[in-house]
Structure formats: C-alpha cells, structure tokens
Design a protein around this motif. Structure first.
Motif, PDB file in Angstrom:
ATOM      1  N   UNK A 101      -6.353   2.813  -5.383  1.00 45.03           N
ATOM      2  CA  UNK A 101      -6.048   1.974  -4.226  1.00 45.03           C
ATOM      3  C   UNK A 101      -4.551   1.692  -4.225  1.00 45.03           C
ATOM      4  N   UNK A 102      -3.950   1.721  -3.032  1.00 38.94           N
ATOM      5  CA  UNK A 102      -2.509   1.492  -2.928  1.00 38.94           C
ATOM      6  C   UNK A 102      -2.243   0.357  -1.945  1.00 38.94           C
ATOM      7  N   UNK A 103      -1.062  -0.231  -2.070  1.00 43.38           N
ATOM      8  CA  UNK A 103      -0.684  -1.338  -1.216  1.00 43.38           C
ATOM      9  C   UNK A 103      -0.537  -0.903   0.240  1.00 43.38           C
ATOM     10  N   UNK A 104      -0.774  -1.827   1.162  1.00 44.13           N
ATOM     11  CA  UNK A 104      -0.632  -1.501   2.584  1.00 44.13           C
ATOM     12  C   UNK A 104       0.830  -1.396   3.021  1.00 44.13           C
ATOM     13  N   UNK A 105       1.749  -1.626   2.089  1.00 42.41           N
ATOM     14  CA  UNK A 105       3.169  -1.456   2.403  1.00 42.41           C
ATOM     15  C   UNK A 105       3.552   0.026   2.428  1.00 42.41           C
ATOM     16  N   UNK A 106       2.738   0.871   1.835  1.00 42.90           N
ATOM     17  CA  UNK A 106       3.007   2.310   1.865  1.00 42.90           C
ATOM     18  C   UNK A 106       2.621   2.857   3.237  1.00 42.90           C
ATOM     19  N   UNK A 107       3.560   3.497   3.893  1.00 44.24           N
ATOM     20  CA  UNK A 107       3.385   3.918   5.287  1.00 44.24           C
ATOM     21  C   UNK A 107       3.061   5.397   5.460  1.00 44.24           C
ATOM     22  N   UNK A 108       3.342   6.206   4.475  1.00 46.77           N
ATOM     23  CA  UNK A 108       3.118   7.640   4.628  1.00 46.77           C
ATOM     24  C   UNK A 108       2.963   8.284   3.256  1.00 46.77           C
ATOM     25  N   UNK A 109       2.201   9.369   3.202  1.00 50.05           N
ATOM     26  CA  UNK A 109       2.019  10.135   1.977  1.00 50.05           C
ATOM     27  C   UNK A 109       2.684  11.498   2.139  1.00 50.05           C
ATOM     28  N   UNK A 110       3.520  11.841   1.164  1.00 49.22           N
ATOM     29  CA  UNK A 110       4.199  13.133   1.174  1.00 49.22           C
ATOM     30  C   UNK A 110       3.724  13.931  -0.034  1.00 49.22           C
ATOM     31  N   UNK A 111       3.119  15.088   0.208  1.00 48.27           N
ATOM     32  CA  UNK A 111       2.710  15.973  -0.876  1.00 48.27           C
ATOM     33  C   UNK A 111       3.807  17.008  -1.068  1.00 48.27           C
ATOM     34  N   UNK A 112       4.361  17.064  -2.278  1.00 45.37           N
ATOM     35  CA  UNK A 112       5.429  18.025  -2.559  1.00 45.37           C
ATOM     36  C   UNK A 112       4.890  19.089  -3.504  1.00 45.37           C
ATOM     37  N   UNK A 113       4.809  20.318  -2.994  1.00 41.92           N
ATOM     38  CA  UNK A 113       4.214  21.417  -3.733  1.00 41.92           C
ATOM     39  C   UNK A 113       3.119  22.056  -2.904  1.00 41.92           C
ATOM     40  N   UNK A 114       2.339  22.915  -3.499  1.00 40.03           N
ATOM     41  CA  UNK A 114       1.262  23.589  -2.776  1.00 40.03           C
ATOM     42  C   UNK A 114       0.171  22.599  -2.381  1.00 40.03           C
ATOM     43  N   UNK A 115      -0.305  22.736  -1.150  1.00 41.77           N
ATOM     44  CA  UNK A 115      -1.341  21.827  -0.651  1.00 41.77           C
ATOM     45  C   UNK A 115      -1.975  22.451   0.590  1.00 41.77           C
ATOM     46  N   UNK A 116      -3.300  22.482   0.623  1.00 40.19           N
ATOM     47  CA  UNK A 116      -4.007  23.063   1.766  1.00 40.19           C
ATOM     48  C   UNK A 116      -4.255  22.007   2.834  1.00 40.19           C
ATOM     49  N   UNK A 117      -4.675  22.460   4.014  1.00 41.95           N
ATOM     50  CA  UNK A 117      -4.994  21.537   5.102  1.00 41.95           C
ATOM     51  C   UNK A 117      -6.164  20.625   4.730  1.00 41.95           C
ATOM     52  N   UNK A 118      -7.115  21.156   3.961  1.00 38.87           N
ATOM     53  CA  UNK A 118      -8.263  20.352   3.553  1.00 38.87           C
ATOM     54  C   UNK A 118      -7.852  19.241   2.584  1.00 38.87           C
TER      55      UNK A 118
END
Length: 203
Positions: free
Chosen positions: A72-89
């Motif tokens: 669980x993360x705080x609601x202050x986090x506005x966006x998630x950035x995945x750096x590296x390989x990552x599929x649409x799923x």
C-alpha cells in the motif's frame, strides 16, 4: 552492513512518504554486497525474500510478487513509472492495483553507464519501479538517490511479471521450503545459474 539495513516484514507498517529504495534481501543481494557491486546506503529498505533472508534473522519471507500485490502506498503518489522491460498487461495490473496512471520508460540496453544516461528526471510524487536484474537495478537506484533530492524506488526485477500472473506462481512446497529460486530457473536459465553460482561463492 546488511544487518544494519532497515528491514520490513509487515507491509502495513511500510512508510511510503519518505525517500526510499525498496529491495529484496536474498542470496543475489547478499552476494553482490559482499562483492562490493551493491553498496546500499541509508535510503535502502529491504524486505526478506527467500531462505537466506531467514538465515539473516528475518522471521518470514516475502517474494517480490507478494510484495507488489499487497503493498500500500500513500495517496500523495500521483503516478507510477516503470523503468525497464514491462508489458501492457503488467501496466494494467499496476493501474488496477494502485488506481494511478502508469508509464513505461524503456531504458537504453547496456551496462550501468549506458542506462544512467537514459534516465528521466526523477519527480517527487512519482513511484519508480525498476525491472532490471540485480545488481544493476540496485546500482541505478543508488545513482538516483545521489543525484536527486526526492525519490521513491522499488527494485522488483522479474517480480512484477509474476505479480501480474504472466508467469505461474511457484508451487507451495518449493515456496515453503524457501526454494523458489529453483522454480525461477525455468526462464533465462543460463544467466540465473551463473548469477546463483557467483553470488553463492561470494556469500
């Protein structure tokens, strides 16, 4: 040095408001620390992952897929950035899980110096998930913590793919015995075996 690092075993008590680099305490992490290829700083928080975490005083073990599913993360986090390989799923899994917009930034393929040159500007209220192999993801995370004032990073490696159920979960018997690494040898076998042998020798 590993003993002095902050360790979380209860995800409900994890404080995601401060700067952090969340990484798994497992054989690979321990071995690369001994080899001085990972130099964890005060921002590192480790979660127990695998039988070697138990040997270092942790009462339980938390596979990366379980960490992501339960975190669980705080609601202050506005966006998630995945750096590296990552599929649409995998991105869809994160969007449904955290109810946030997500972006995949594919880093340049290569060594540490090549990758850090392709890093984006790290923003205060973003959560960055690294899907690089160990020790590269921890090295990149350390660089980010030295270059930027605000950062929230999870070094998850291949755990995100498993969390999104694109790979089958480890059988319960192997999981309970702390032998999940054997199950993971089914994929990328040569690299994983070489890393396993190297880190075990260093350990």
């Amino acid at each position: 040095m590993i003993i002095k690092l902050k360790c979380i075993e209860n995800l409900n008590k994890f404080n995601s408001e401060c700067n952090f680099i969340l990484s798994a305490l497992n054989l690979a992490f321990i071995g690369y620390v001994q080899a001085k290829k990972i130099n964890p700083n005060k921002n590192f928080i480790i979660w127990p992952d695998g039988v070697f975490a138990v040997k270092h005083g942790c009462k339980t073990k938390i596979p990366g897929r379980v960490l992501i599913r339960k975190l669980k993360i705080t609601n202050k986090i506005k966006k998630i950035i995945v750096m590296g390989n990552c599929s649409k799923k995998e991105l869809l899994f994160l969007k449904l899980k955290f109810k946030l917009d997500e972006i995949n930034i594919k880093l340049k393929f290569g060594d540490y110096n090549t990758i850090i040159k392709s890093l984006p500007v790290i923003k205060k209220n973003y959560l960055y998930i690294l899907t690089l192999p160990t020790p590269l993801q921890e090295q990149v995370a350390s660089y980010i913590s030295e270059k930027f004032r605000n950062f929230k990073i999870i070094c998850i490696g291949g755990g995100l793919k498993m969390a999104a159920r694109l790979e089958k979960d480890c059988p319960k018997l192997l999981y309970k015995l702390g032998l999940e690494f054997i199950w993971r040898l089914r994929g990328d076998t040569k690299r994983r075996i070489l890393r396993l042998l190297y880190t075990f020798i260093m350990y």
